[in-house]
Scaffold this active site. Sequence first.
Site, mmCIF file in Angstrom:
data_model
loop_
_atom_site.group_PDB
_atom_site.id
_atom_site.type_symbol
_atom_site.label_atom_id
_atom_site.label_comp_id
_atom_site.label_asym_id
_atom_site.label_seq_id
_atom_site.Cartn_x
_atom_site.Cartn_y
_atom_site.Cartn_z
ATOM 1 N N TYR A 15 15.333 3.469 -0.872
ATOM 2 C CA TYR A 15 15.189 3.870 -2.276
ATOM 3 C C TYR A 15 16.582 3.921 -2.906
ATOM 4 O O TYR A 15 17.404 3.052 -2.658
ATOM 5 C CB TYR A 15 14.429 5.202 -2.360
ATOM 6 C CG TYR A 15 13.834 5.425 -3.728
ATOM 7 C CD1 TYR A 15 12.940 4.499 -4.278
ATOM 8 C CD2 TYR A 15 14.169 6.541 -4.472
ATOM 9 C CE1 TYR A 15 12.407 4.690 -5.542
ATOM 10 C CE2 TYR A 15 13.632 6.745 -5.739
ATOM 11 C CZ TYR A 15 12.755 5.813 -6.278
ATOM 12 O OH TYR A 15 12.239 6.003 -7.528
ATOM 13 N N LYS B 165 -13.416 -5.263 2.878
ATOM 14 C CA LYS B 165 -12.883 -6.611 2.665
ATOM 15 C C LYS B 165 -11.379 -6.621 2.941
ATOM 16 O O LYS B 165 -10.847 -7.567 3.539
ATOM 17 C CB LYS B 165 -13.163 -7.051 1.221
ATOM 18 C CG LYS B 165 -12.932 -8.525 0.938
ATOM 19 C CD LYS B 165 -13.886 -9.384 1.756
ATOM 20 C CE LYS B 165 -13.827 -10.844 1.374
ATOM 21 N NZ LYS B 165 -14.714 -11.217 0.288
#
Length: 752
Positions: free
Chosen positions: A41, A96
């Site tokens: 970060y 999925k």
Amino acid sequence: MSKNRITDEEALAFHLEPAPGKFEISATVPMTTQRDLSLAYSPGVAVPCEAISDRPETAYDYTNKGNLVAVISNGTAVLGLGNLGALASKPVMEGKAVLFKRFADVNSIDLELDTEDTDAFVNAVKLMGPTFGGINLEDIKAPECFIIEQRLKEEMDIPVFHDDQHGTAVICAAGLINALHISGKKIEDVRIVLNGAGAAGIACLELLKSMGARHENCIMCDTKGVIYQGRTEGMNQWKSAHAVKTELRTLEEAMKGADVFLGVSVKGAVTQDMVASMADDPVIFAMANPNPEITPEEARAVRADAIVATGRSDYPNQVNNVLGFPYLFRGALDIHARAINDEMKIACAHALALLAREDVPDEVALAYGKNLSFGRDYIIPTPFDPRLIHRVPPAVAKAGMDTGAARRPIIDMDAYELSLKSRMDPTASILRGITARARANQTRMIFAEGDDPRVLRAAVTYQRSGFGKALVVGRDDDVRAKLKEAGLEDAVREIEVVNAAKTMHLETYKAFLYDRLQRKGFDAQDVHRLAARDRHVFSALMLAHGHGDGLVTGATRKSAHILERINHVYNADVSSAAAGITALVHKGRIVFIADTLVHEWPDEEDLANIAERAATVARNMGLEPRVAFVSFSTFGYPVSERATKMLEAPRVLDQRGVSFEYEGEMTVDVALNARSQAQYPFSRLTGPANILVVPARHSASISVKLMQEMAGATVIGPILAGVDGAIQICSSTSTANDIMNMAVLAASGVGR
């Protein structure tokens, strides 16, 4: 009753445990130190941000965009359930997403958009384009699905693919290529009848026309009959595009003399008379789910020459979308494709068709319990064929490059294929092989602790999953009450409850046990108490007398206590060279630790025995054993008498002339790390070890639990090896699923 029956309670428990949902997100970079956080970060993250701002294509290098697909729905056409809404579609979309990962190592996130407004849906997806490398649309009702997909294709520069349309079309095309190959017909000559003018049906016909089927030879039917030029009732622009000039008005009329029937409609739409009226060697793809337009049995009763496919896994030739979408996206993502075009879909279909004509690997035949070879009952590969990952994506990628869809073409296709082979987690096929072997064996499994709800759920799942008969040791009323509490009251009639009070063999069991224990301080009364009141001993006696084929126990007592009880019936101790082998599965790698169950402080002879037992387990799981005898020293340094036995154990194996690789003593890093191993060129190991034989049981236990708790490794076992019976001992902290898995291990015979 179906062998694979699933109850509502089981389905809900599966989605609830061990954590709600079906996947989580984990970091691929270290996040341990302050420096790690500074790189991940602020301030380190600013550098790739600026690089992407200057050159947007580098987003594929510095972010996960290039391997990230969004599965997006608004829930307006969820499976066969209709319009359930966005939130209720989330379990399907999560499912999925994990299929993408399981079959093609594609990272995927599900997104459920709470709108039925086409413009709002399109705008929402379009605005998220920078995040993803591809968009998979799912369960969106027609005709909105056509509009949404077309607009997104036009407005986005990444692949957009509505799987309900094109996934079915690709697999259907693959099967038809082979069906026509068998019947000696050409696609441009055959008459095709399609029943079901929805999203999937229209996509099937469009793709087949792209492959050479003639417009005038293709008859599309819906609930109102043939879609012909001039029809006005129930029409839309997508149906009109496939209207033909014909006098035919009904499906029955259209079927006369047809070469091919494609069904994406409803159960029973096709009659035997219709099939009988078709041309020679008719091709019938009855793809309605869950029940086809006509069953293979019904079709072949009137036409023995028919080639039949359905959408169901319990019939040959399953048209299963999982053969398509993972590999289409894998190939598209790997060339940073702008789209998935018709040429890429056709390439996928041809790759699948060609794969079905090749010899089928043994592991696939084992998984399906039968030999498969190209012919009328095998025109489409099975979803668990390990070759799919390195055959289909290269074909898709090449088509994408040839048609200008690739941003970053692949230069070395051979290297690409090799990378795909190594990309997938090898443990999946190993564990699938164990499951297939267990199912083929149809083992009568004894569950010794029928008073535990976890054991009962495991027993019910074992039997309903088709592995064999579950025999539960317990009291009838107690088992019935606990099944009812678990929401499995209907299973009372399915599983068989056994106990000492019901058996006619108790006297035989007692005589056998007394003969074994009479010179070990046990009198007749002791033997009676063990045989009649100790469920672990009673279960082992059942197994020893052939009244069951396998035994799983250990959910309610410590493993040492269980092993002591089993030893009353079987030789499962140090003197009989029994051993406990624990498999650690972590990041696509399996390593066995031994001995984790039997030997407290083994000597070199014991260690050699343990190595042989572990090698047997590894081979039974489909791995070639490489054994490392591990210690704190490597090849004699630093010197310590504690490490001497680890140095001597390989010499014992030298004398025995075993047929697997082994070496020692060495530290764990030398055993597992190829770079560290390279410093010792004289080592007999040809690669990293997959079996670690440790100095003592306490070090084995520490190693396993440390990997489990700190690294999140999946633990399988300990697998009891070297015992005459198929016995596995689970942990007292096991879940119902863990217990079921141990039963599967026992049924597969990996420890024997």
